[in-house]
Design an enzyme around this catalytic site. Structure first.
Site, PDB file in Angstrom:
ATOM      1  N   ASP A 140      26.240 -20.703  -4.117  1.00 17.79           N
ATOM      2  CA  ASP A 140      27.338 -20.562  -3.156  1.00 17.79           C
ATOM      3  C   ASP A 140      28.701 -20.430  -3.797  1.00 17.79           C
ATOM      4  O   ASP A 140      29.681 -20.215  -3.093  1.00 17.79           O
ATOM      5  CB  ASP A 140      27.368 -21.781  -2.225  1.00 17.79           C
ATOM      6  N   GLY A 165      25.486 -27.798 -12.921  1.00 17.74           N
ATOM      7  CA  GLY A 165      26.416 -28.315 -13.916  1.00 17.74           C
ATOM      8  C   GLY A 165      26.656 -29.795 -13.780  1.00 17.74           C
ATOM      9  O   GLY A 165      27.461 -30.371 -14.517  1.00 17.74           O
ATOM     10  N   GLU A 214      38.738 -32.326  -4.923  1.00 16.98           N
ATOM     11  CA  GLU A 214      40.155 -32.672  -4.942  1.00 16.98           C
ATOM     12  C   GLU A 214      40.576 -33.308  -3.625  1.00 16.98           C
ATOM     13  O   GLU A 214      41.309 -34.304  -3.606  1.00 16.98           O
ATOM     14  CB  GLU A 214      40.996 -31.433  -5.229  1.00 16.98           C
ATOM     15  N   ASP A 234      21.224 -23.289  -7.283  1.00 19.94           N
ATOM     16  CA  ASP A 234      22.315 -24.204  -7.591  1.00 19.94           C
ATOM     17  C   ASP A 234      22.104 -25.473  -6.771  1.00 19.94           C
ATOM     18  O   ASP A 234      21.294 -25.501  -5.841  1.00 19.94           O
ATOM     19  CB  ASP A 234      23.643 -23.536  -7.242  1.00 19.94           C
ATOM     20  N   LYS A 235      22.833 -26.520  -7.103  1.00 19.96           N
ATOM     21  CA  LYS A 235      22.694 -27.772  -6.351  1.00 19.96           C
ATOM     22  C   LYS A 235      23.835 -27.960  -5.368  1.00 19.96           C
ATOM     23  O   LYS A 235      23.651 -27.975  -4.157  1.00 19.96           O
ATOM     24  CB  LYS A 235      22.632 -28.974  -7.306  1.00 19.96           C
ATOM     25  N   ARG A 273      23.908 -29.970 -16.514  1.00 20.90           N
ATOM     26  CA  ARG A 273      25.055 -29.647 -17.364  1.00 20.90           C
ATOM     27  C   ARG A 273      24.983 -28.207 -17.861  1.00 20.90           C
ATOM     28  O   ARG A 273      25.292 -27.907 -19.017  1.00 20.90           O
ATOM     29  CB  ARG A 273      25.138 -30.613 -18.559  1.00 20.90           C
ATOM     30  N   LYS A 279      41.464 -35.721 -15.487  1.00 21.39           N
ATOM     31  CA  LYS A 279      40.203 -36.056 -14.821  1.00 21.39           C
ATOM     32  C   LYS A 279      39.176 -35.000 -15.210  1.00 21.39           C
ATOM     33  O   LYS A 279      39.518 -33.832 -15.423  1.00 21.39           O
ATOM     34  CB  LYS A 279      40.368 -36.101 -13.300  1.00 21.39           C
ATOM     35  N   ARG A 323      28.398 -37.762  -7.331  1.00 18.56           N
ATOM     36  CA  ARG A 323      29.100 -36.925  -8.304  1.00 18.56           C
ATOM     37  C   ARG A 323      30.152 -37.778  -8.985  1.00 18.56           C
ATOM     38  O   ARG A 323      30.941 -38.460  -8.321  1.00 18.56           O
ATOM     39  CB  ARG A 323      29.754 -35.732  -7.617  1.00 18.56           C
TER      40      ARG A 323
END
Length: 1324
Positions: free
Chosen positions: A983, A859, A672, A411-412, A957, A738, A781
């Protein structure tokens, strides 16, 4: 605009399924005192849990039955039983049972100890106390957890653990909210909100269970923690829907809520927590799979040897002209035929040669792996001081697979990056605000962790309603992992005690670099002007839809402040949620209106954002103390763990006491928290949040309280979040949304009726998209912010209907959300920086040099992922990067006739190992939509064929399902060893699909860790875990397994060669007790020490030369060739060990045991010396074990031969060893024979060490050099490798090839070269 839905849009009856999958619960109170069978809830399980496998009566038969499911145990039991038949027995019947009995007894003791631990744990849990409503007592009475039943009403108080799955019917919180900590389930310590079922919100101060007459209908028990659906049927036949937001799960802890009451829905083993407790997962390692194959080879060898024995026995019997004098007839006086006697001898030989199958190998492997895990846990380099955590080994049976990994899927976010989100820049209505000052701050400021300083100011609050108590000493917060058992000091009920000795702060996202955003001065001025216009709005003066920057700026920052699930608490009262401020807020609001002009000059100072007290002017004492106290309420306890929490201190001018508290923002994700901090930097401060309202303080100090009508949480399918609020000034219904730009951009409105507006809107979209691309290329991001305005809110009615549906609730909820989130107005976008973890580039570079293929499955937006890939050296600047984006399979169909994959020409042959250095500079970037086409269009084979030529692959994605599908595809089709690391909860499926799953205990909870085989805290730890410990674990275990096969075959062959001289009668020249002790005691300990402590290469050399890891990938130490070489060596050594003593004692009159004892001794010496030749590390432990094994043999033999007078009549081993020790021939044989047996192996190892070019051998030579010479040799080694790599590189220039296919490919011919073809655009 009206937010309404045509009723025909929902065709509820057409979709309802008739299957009976309902679970009905009613109150138990009407059935108290009546027969149990009359209670409809009696069919459901009680709350008592039992995780034990055995009882006192069932342990022995059940454990034996389970152990006999193992093929090896069944094999040896069958042979032991066969030995009881006199016609085929080779030993005394009882003796044949000894080896298998020892193994099974040891295993049974281990199982009994584990089951006893489970029993004690169950007893503690079942006897915990809770309060159940009793109709006779008219009150809640204390009962054990095991006595709780479905339909009971349970009362819980703050910091109590929930005993069963309970539907929330009452909360002492005025908003009907209960706060949970779910650390016991998913490891997350951030608080979750649960709401009272609709219809029960507005109640009196006390809930009356006897008035409850409703029927609860919900889904049957399942293990999905995040989903729950059902409805409550009232006496008037009306229904009220509920979902997981009203369910309190067993094992969670009540926080920040005085009292809650609910009815038990699921109990005991039907609770979601117990259904998820499936125990540890078992994975078979690659060595174990290889070993099982070799076991069958050994069975084949055993069968062949027994067949020779049977045939030889028959031939030998045939030489006698009559009946042999030693033959014994049966009870009828008949003699069996030669063929039958040969069959009997076949079975006898199986009994005699049974130890050719290494029965102790399985136990030894388990012990070795325990030792390897112990050293893994105690490696200081794998310990993270910041989190006070070391590596966790959750799967003990696959440690050796760490040394054979060929593909890594990572994962990133949170894995390669820190997952510390910092607001970097934004764009509003097409205007980009670069935040240069904020960028300079991020570049120059050192990140300081001020958690301890913040928390020393925190004091523990008293329980609401009790006297106000304070600690006089400092309060140390609990660690995140301890918060589930936090001790609640002021409550009268029993609390679970927790450790309080940690000095680590649990506050996340509270460092200066994260929360102190430096605002852009140009944007700050515009915010000031826009905020002044906001107050002029009234219900009769609603702004017309426009695309002006001023109104959009206020909406943009209001969306950042309220479109989230952030909870607000204070630093003075930790974990206290700010509730509705009541009349005090109204009074403050009036003061703001009167003093607004005098406070504006302070609101927009260039210093830190103004505090609530500053807006009241220079004299904050005008507010009385009662009003000031109303600004904060008391927390329910002293739980100090805040999970995803960051405290925002709003410093005012000197010499002024702030009126309000310091706010802490507790978010479910770091994104958030970053957005809320950004809004606060521009003086849009989130003040409080309740289920009904959310309050924001504007720059001029005005408090706006929005009615919170509905919240649509984020999910991986929609990839967005929305809140529906009623504006306090205009009474408009506003939807703030959002989400990912790839989703939001498709949901924007199209004002086709107004050409001017359409032109302006398209211009704004184009500029925003351009800015988004900038952000992504900078590695930020991105999130898009949008809104939708209406005057009525009919949509909620259909949402409630969807919630009340049981059978197809998920589909209906998704449709209602999709219907609402359309025709949005774009406000802007944000760019958030997620910094790369320390040591990631070095780790990725080392793993690539080790021959590991690294794929990143994320993603995130494509440009963001590519930028991070370059930063972490997954992609180099010289690499040729191919990007494939498509939405249709037709583009593939048009080019497949030319052996191409989406326009990329594929070589006719798969790459070989020699081609690896020739194509090192190709990278592939592919998006989620293209992955869907690949999986749906049966293009997996072509996709894998293409990836074989790529040094790295980046999938953007990607959904969690796609991640797991990619891992399974590579694992199953390419037959390679895979490792997945992540994670977050979205990485769980990927982690479970790989051969080895590694979880990172980071910022996103512990779901990944709880589903993993190993858990680490930093990605950089992967380097030593694989290159050092992985190599050691594999090489040790692989060589130990091969040695075990060699040892057993070598020893068994001694008995086999003897059969040629005893007429294949199945007799032995070695005492059977010596044979039993040989494998169980004399030769068992050295392989264990070898498998745990041996180091063929030092850790420093393995880290400096990552290419040494390739030996494990190629299974150098244990493959078919090494197995058969060991078998041939075993046959040769057994021949030498048998025939040299045979030729020495030939034609003598010595006894059979006098002949067998030297052979047994020679074999022991040879096997131990063989082990010594295999050892690469010599320590005191190695020497001691070998010497101790040798001496133990002689001590046991001397004692046994001295006391055994008639142990094996008619031949006995009495005084045999004592006589041998006085014979010089014995010593000569013990010296000459092992030398002759081991000479070929020694010669081979010497020749290999002198002439061999293996990297492993070269590295072993380097380890013997002095440190200075060793360092210089390693540097020269790396320089030679770099020169070779440069010479082999064929790509003449760097570049990027981007293939973007929308629909069909252009109608043009392909260019049959690898670098130039139609549809690609190259950028240099």
């Amino acid at each position: 605009m009206t937010l309404s839905v045509d009723s025909s849009w929902f065709r509820w009856q057409g979709r309802t399924k008739d299957k009976e999958r309902k679970y009905i619960v009613v109150s138990n109170l009407p059935f108290e005192g009546r027969p149990q069978k009359e209670n409809p809830n009696q069919q459901y399980k009680r709350n008592q849990i039992k995780t034990t496998k055995y009882t006192l009566l069932s342990f022995l038969p059940k454990n034996i039955f389970e152990q006999l499911h193992r093929f090896a145990n069944l094999y040896f039991v069958a042979i032991a039983v066969l030995n009881f038949f006199p016609v085929v027995n080779a030993f005394q019947p009882a003796v044949g049972l000894i080896p298998i009995c020892i193994i099974m007894v040891v295993t049974a003791l281990k199982d009994a100890w584990e089951d006893l631990r489970r029993y004690k744990s169950d007893k503690i849990i079942n006897n915990q106390h809770c309060f159940i409503y009793n109709r006779k007592e008219q009150d809640y009475v204390q009962k054990h957890w095991k006595d709780v039943r479905v339909g009971d009403f349970v009362q819980l108080q703050c910091n109590e653990i929930i005993p069963a799955d309970i539907l929330l019917l009452f909360s002492s919180d005025p908003s009907g909210v209960c706060h949970l900590e779910t650390a016991n389930l998913d490891g997350e310590t951030n608080l979750k909100q649960r709401r009272v079922v609709k219809g029960f919100l507005h109640q009196e101060s006390r809930f009356e269970p006897e008035l409850f007459q409703n029927k609860i209908v919900c889904e049957k028990p399942n293990n999905n923690l995040s989903k729950f659906k059902g409805y409550m049927e009232h006496p008037d036949q009306t229904r009220t829907g509920f979902n997981s937001e009203s369910l309190l799960l067993r094992g969670c802890t009540i926080r920040n809520t005085e009292v809650v009451v609910g009815i038990v829905i699921y109990a005991g083993h039907e609770t979601k927590a117990m259904l998820n407790n499936s125990g540890p997962r078992y994975k078979r390692s690659k060595i174990e799979r290889r070993m099982n194959i070799d076991i069958f080879f050994c069975v084949g060898i055993l069968f062949f040897m027994c067949l020779i024995g049977a045939i030889g026995h028959g031939l030998w019997k045939g030489k006698f002209s009559g009946l042999p004098p030693f033959d014994v007839p049966d009870a009828n006086g008949n003699f069996p035929s030669i063929a039958l006697q040969g069959f009997y001898m076949f079975l006898t030989m199986i009994i005699l040669l049974q130890i050719l199958i290494p029965i102790s190998l399985y136990v030894s492997i388990e012990l070795v792996k325990l030792g390897q895990v112990f050293f893994l846990h105690n490696d200081i380099d794998l310990y993270d001081e910041e989190t006070d955590l070391s590596i966790q080994c959750r799967a003990l049976n696959i440690t050796e697979d760490l040394g054979q990994i060929q593909y890594i899927f990572s994962d990133k976010t949170g894995t390669l990056t820190e997952n510390k989100m910092v607001f970097r820049r934004c764009t509003i209505m097409g205007n980009e605000f670069s935040h240069q000052e904020n960028a300079k701050r991020l570049e120059t400021q050192k990140e300081l962790d001020s958690d301890d300083e913040d928390w020393t100011k925190c004091q523990y609050g008293a329980f609401p309603g009790l006297s106000t108590l304070r600690h006089t000493g400092s309060a140390k917060p609990l660690r995140r992992s301890q918060s589930a058992r936090a001790h609640f000091q002021y409550h009268t009920r029993h609390r679970s005690m927790g450790r309080c000795n940690s000095t680590q702060s649990p506050v996340a996202f509270s460092s200066t670099i994260e929360k102190d955003v430096t605002p852009d001065q140009g944007l700050l001025t515009k915010v000031k002007d826009a905020a002044l216009k906001l107050e002029t709005l009234t219900p009769h003066k609603v702004t017309k839809p426009s695309f002006t920057t001023g109104s959009s700026i206020t909406d943009f920052f209001l969306a950042l402040a309220i479109c989230n699930s952030v909870m607000v608490s204070t630093t003075t009262e930790p974990r206290q949620r700010i509730r509705s401020l009541g009349t005090s807020l109204e009074k403050i609001h009036q003061l703001f209106q009167r003093l607004k002009l005098s406070s504006l000059s302070q609101s927009f100072s260039s210093s830190a954002p103004s505090d609530l007290g500053e807006s009241l002017g220079p004299n904050p004492t005008t507010v009385d103390s009662d009003e000031q106290d109303d600004l904060s309420t008391q927390s329910c306890g002293d739980s100090t763990d805040v999970g995803y929490q960051s405290c925002s201190r709003e410093d005012g001018p000197a010499k002024q006491e702030p009126l309000g508290p310091e706010f802490c923002y507790e978010a479910e994700s770091p994104d958030e928290a970053a957005l809320v901090h950004a809004a606060r930097a521009y003086n849009f401060t989130l003040v409080s949040r309740t289920p009904e309202q959310v309050t924001v303080r504007l720059p001029q100090g005005t408090l706006l309280t929005f009615d919170l009508l509905y919240t649509l949480g984020f999910d991986s399918v929609r990839k967005r979040m929305s809140v529906i609020v009623r504006h306090p000034l205009t009474a408009e219904i506003i939807v703030y949304t959002k989400g990912a730009d790839s989703v939001i951009m498709d949901l924007l409105e199209d004002p086709a009726k107004d050409p001017v507006a359409e032109k302006k809107l398209r211009k704004i979209r184009a500029k925003t998209q351009k800015h988004l691309d900038w952000y992504a290329r900078d590695g930020l991001r991105t999130l898009c912010i949008a809104k939708k305005v209406g005057r009525t809110f009919l949509w909620a009615n259909f949402r409630h209907e969807a919630e009340a549906s049981l059978d197809n609730q998920d589909e209906l909820l998704m449709e209602t959300a999709q219907h609402l989130e359309t025709q949005l107005t774009l406000l802007g976008a944000t760019g958030i920086e997620d910094r790369l973890q320390e040591g990631v580039p070095d780790t990725i570079t080392a793993l690539r040099e080790a021959g590991v293929q690294i794929w990143v499955l994320t993603g995130d937006k494509q440009e963001t992922a590519v930028n991070i890939a370059h930063s972490c050296k997954l992609l180099e600047q010289r690499d040729m990067v191919y990007t494939i984006n498509t939405e249709s399979q037709r583009c593939y169909d048009m080019s497949k006739t030319e052996h191409k994959f989406f326009g990329i020409p594929l070589p006719c042959q798969a790459p070989s190992s020699t081609m690896e250095a020739a194509v090192p500079d190709i990278g592939l970037v592919i998006d989620g939509k293209t992955l869907n086409i690949i999986f749906q269009g049966n293009l997996e084979k072509k996709f894998l064929e293409l990836t074989k030529y790529c040094r790295s692959v980046l999938c953007c994605r990607s959904t969690p399902l796609q991640k797991s599908m990619v891992v399974k595809l590579v694992r199953d089709k390419l037959k390679v060893m895979t490792l997945a690391i992540g994670d977050g909860a979205n990485d769980v499926s990927m982690i479970q699909a790989a051969d080895i799953g590694i979880g990172i205990s980071g910022q996103e909870g512990m779901q990944a860790v709880m589903s993993s085989d190993f858990a680490i805290t930093r990605f950089k730890h992967l380097k030593k875990l694989l290159l050092v410990h992985g190599h050691w674990c594999y090489s040790r275990l692989a060589r130990m397994v091969v040695y075990y096969f060699y040892k057993n075959v070598s020893y068994v062959n001694l008995l086999f060669w003897y059969q040629f001289f005893c007429g294949f009668s199945g007799t032995t020249m070695i005492d059977y007790w010596q044979m039993i002790f040989f494998n169980l005691f004399f030769t068992s300990l050295p392989p264990l020490v070898f498998g745990i402590l041996d180091k063929d290469i030092s850790a420093e050399t393995l880290l400096a030369l990552p290419e040494l890891y390739r030996s494990g990938q190629n299974s150098k130490f244990y493959k078919m060739s090494t197995f058969w070489i060991a078998m041939m060596d075993a046959f040769y050594q057994s021949l030498i060990c048998f025939f040299i003593p045979y030729l020495t004692y030939k034609d003598s009159d010595i006894g059979v045991f006098t002949f067998g004892t030297p052979i047994n001794t020679i074999s022991l010496i040879t096997i131990l010396l063989h082990q010594a030749m295999e050892m690469k590390t010599w320590t005191f432990i190695h020497w001691s074990v070998l010497v101790a094994s040798f001496l133990l043999y002689f001590v046991v033999s001397l004692v046994y031969n001295a006391i055994c007078v008639t142990c094996n009549s008619p031949t006995n081993p009495y005084w045999i060893m004592e006589k041998q020790l006085s014979d010089p021939t014995f010593y000569l044989l013990c010296f000459v024979t092992p030398v002759a047996a081991l000479l070929p192996r020694y010669f081979f190892l010497a020749l290999q060490g002198t002439l061999g070019q293996s990297p492993i051998l070269e590295a072993q030579k380097l380890d013997k050099l002095p440190k200075e010479k060793k360092d210089l040799a390693i540097q020269e080694w790396r320089r030679q490798k770099e020169r070779l790599s440069t010479a082999c590189r064929v790509a003449p220039f760097p570049g990027n090839a981007r293939l973007v296919i929308n629909g069909n490919l252009p109608d043009c011919s392909f260019i049959n070269t690898f670098l130039c073809f139609s549809g690609f655009h190259f950028f240099y």
